[in-house]
Design a protein around this motif. Structure first.
Motif, PDB file in Angstrom:
ATOM      1  N   SER A 177      46.877  35.620  46.015  1.00 32.43           N
ATOM      2  CA  SER A 177      46.451  34.784  44.884  1.00 32.43           C
ATOM      3  C   SER A 177      45.339  35.458  44.101  1.00 32.43           C
ATOM      4  O   SER A 177      45.285  35.361  42.873  1.00 32.43           O
ATOM      5  CB  SER A 177      45.991  33.408  45.376  1.00 32.43           C
ATOM      6  N   LEU A 178      44.460  36.155  44.805  1.00 27.36           N
ATOM      7  CA  LEU A 178      43.388  36.881  44.135  1.00 27.36           C
ATOM      8  C   LEU A 178      43.961  37.994  43.262  1.00 27.36           C
ATOM      9  O   LEU A 178      43.534  38.173  42.109  1.00 27.36           O
ATOM     10  CB  LEU A 178      42.404  37.454  45.160  1.00 27.36           C
ATOM     11  N   ALA A 179      44.937  38.727  43.775  1.00 29.87           N
ATOM     12  CA  ALA A 179      45.576  39.789  42.987  1.00 29.87           C
ATOM     13  C   ALA A 179      46.256  39.205  41.745  1.00 29.87           C
ATOM     14  O   ALA A 179      46.195  39.784  40.651  1.00 29.87           O
ATOM     15  CB  ALA A 179      46.578  40.549  43.846  1.00 29.87           C
ATOM     16  N   GLU A 180      46.893  38.060  41.917  1.00 28.59           N
ATOM     17  CA  GLU A 180      47.521  37.369  40.791  1.00 28.59           C
ATOM     18  C   GLU A 180      46.471  37.005  39.741  1.00 28.59           C
ATOM     19  O   GLU A 180      46.654  37.248  38.542  1.00 28.59           O
ATOM     20  CB  GLU A 180      48.225  36.109  41.303  1.00 28.59           C
ATOM     21  N   LEU A 181      45.360  36.449  40.180  1.00 24.27           N
ATOM     22  CA  LEU A 181      44.290  36.062  39.267  1.00 24.27           C
ATOM     23  C   LEU A 181      43.703  37.272  38.554  1.00 24.27           C
ATOM     24  O   LEU A 181      43.409  37.215  37.353  1.00 24.27           O
ATOM     25  CB  LEU A 181      43.201  35.289  40.007  1.00 24.27           C
ATOM     26  N   GLU A 182      43.522  38.373  39.278  1.00 30.19           N
ATOM     27  CA  GLU A 182      42.985  39.589  38.644  1.00 30.19           C
ATOM     28  C   GLU A 182      43.898  40.057  37.513  1.00 30.19           C
ATOM     29  O   GLU A 182      43.422  40.441  36.436  1.00 30.19           O
ATOM     30  CB  GLU A 182      42.813  40.696  39.688  1.00 30.19           C
ATOM     31  N   THR A 183      45.200  39.987  37.730  1.00 32.02           N
ATOM     32  CA  THR A 183      46.157  40.355  36.691  1.00 32.02           C
ATOM     33  C   THR A 183      46.051  39.403  35.497  1.00 32.02           C
ATOM     34  O   THR A 183      46.047  39.838  34.340  1.00 32.02           O
ATOM     35  CB  THR A 183      47.592  40.341  37.259  1.00 32.02           C
ATOM     36  N   GLN A 184      45.927  38.145  35.772  1.00 32.20           N
ATOM     37  CA  GLN A 184      45.820  37.154  34.706  1.00 32.20           C
ATOM     38  C   GLN A 184      44.521  37.315  33.915  1.00 32.20           C
ATOM     39  O   GLN A 184      44.504  37.134  32.695  1.00 32.20           O
ATOM     40  CB  GLN A 184      45.949  35.747  35.291  1.00 32.20           C
ATOM     41  N   LEU A 185      43.445  37.683  34.595  1.00 30.63           N
ATOM     42  CA  LEU A 185      42.188  37.956  33.897  1.00 30.63           C
ATOM     43  C   LEU A 185      42.342  39.160  32.972  1.00 30.63           C
ATOM     44  O   LEU A 185      41.837  39.158  31.842  1.00 30.63           O
ATOM     45  CB  LEU A 185      41.055  38.186  34.893  1.00 30.63           C
ATOM     46  N   GLN A 186      43.041  40.175  33.441  1.00 33.16           N
ATOM     47  CA  GLN A 186      43.290  41.343  32.602  1.00 33.16           C
ATOM     48  C   GLN A 186      44.136  40.969  31.382  1.00 33.16           C
ATOM     49  O   GLN A 186      43.893  41.466  30.273  1.00 33.16           O
ATOM     50  CB  GLN A 186      43.962  42.451  33.406  1.00 33.16           C
TER      51      GLN A 186
END
Length: 116
Positions: free
Chosen positions: A72-81
């Protein structure tokens, strides 16, 4: 206190959720049910999975939930980018620092649980 409430990873992930909610509140109206909603769900999933894992029986189950939180953290990092790319935010928003800190804490927790 419940076991998960003592974990730095959970505490930092809770701060991350707050920062994501504050960030996405400023998104354009047409994104409130798009990217903003996905980011909120991913952010909420992180401390939720830490808490659920801590409430389970044994390190093996906890490790599984830490893995889900990391996903979920990796998903969020992508969404922040994506949010930066779409000019909804800047890369110096506190959410970026909190994702990095949360990731390091999750990695440390994963290593600790792997050795037990």
């Amino acid at each position: 206190m419940k076991p998960h409430e003592q974990l730095d990873a959970w505490k930092t992930a809770m701060q991350l959720v707050k920062s994501v909610y504050q960030l996405t509140a400023a998104f354009p109206v047409e994104e409130r049910f798009g990217l903003a909603q996905q980011m909120r769900r991913a952010a909420v999933s992180i401390p939720s999975n830490i808490a659920e894992g801590a409430g389970r029986n044994g390190a093996k189950e906890f490790l599984n939930f830490i893995g889900i939180a990391r996903g979920s953290l990796a998903e969020l990092e992508t969404q922040l980018q994506l949010a930066v790319m779409l000019d909804f935010t800047t890369p110096d928003h506190v959410a970026f620092e909190l994702t990095e800190r949360t990731g390091k804490l999750l990695t440390g927790l994963h290593k600790k649980l792997s050795t037990t």
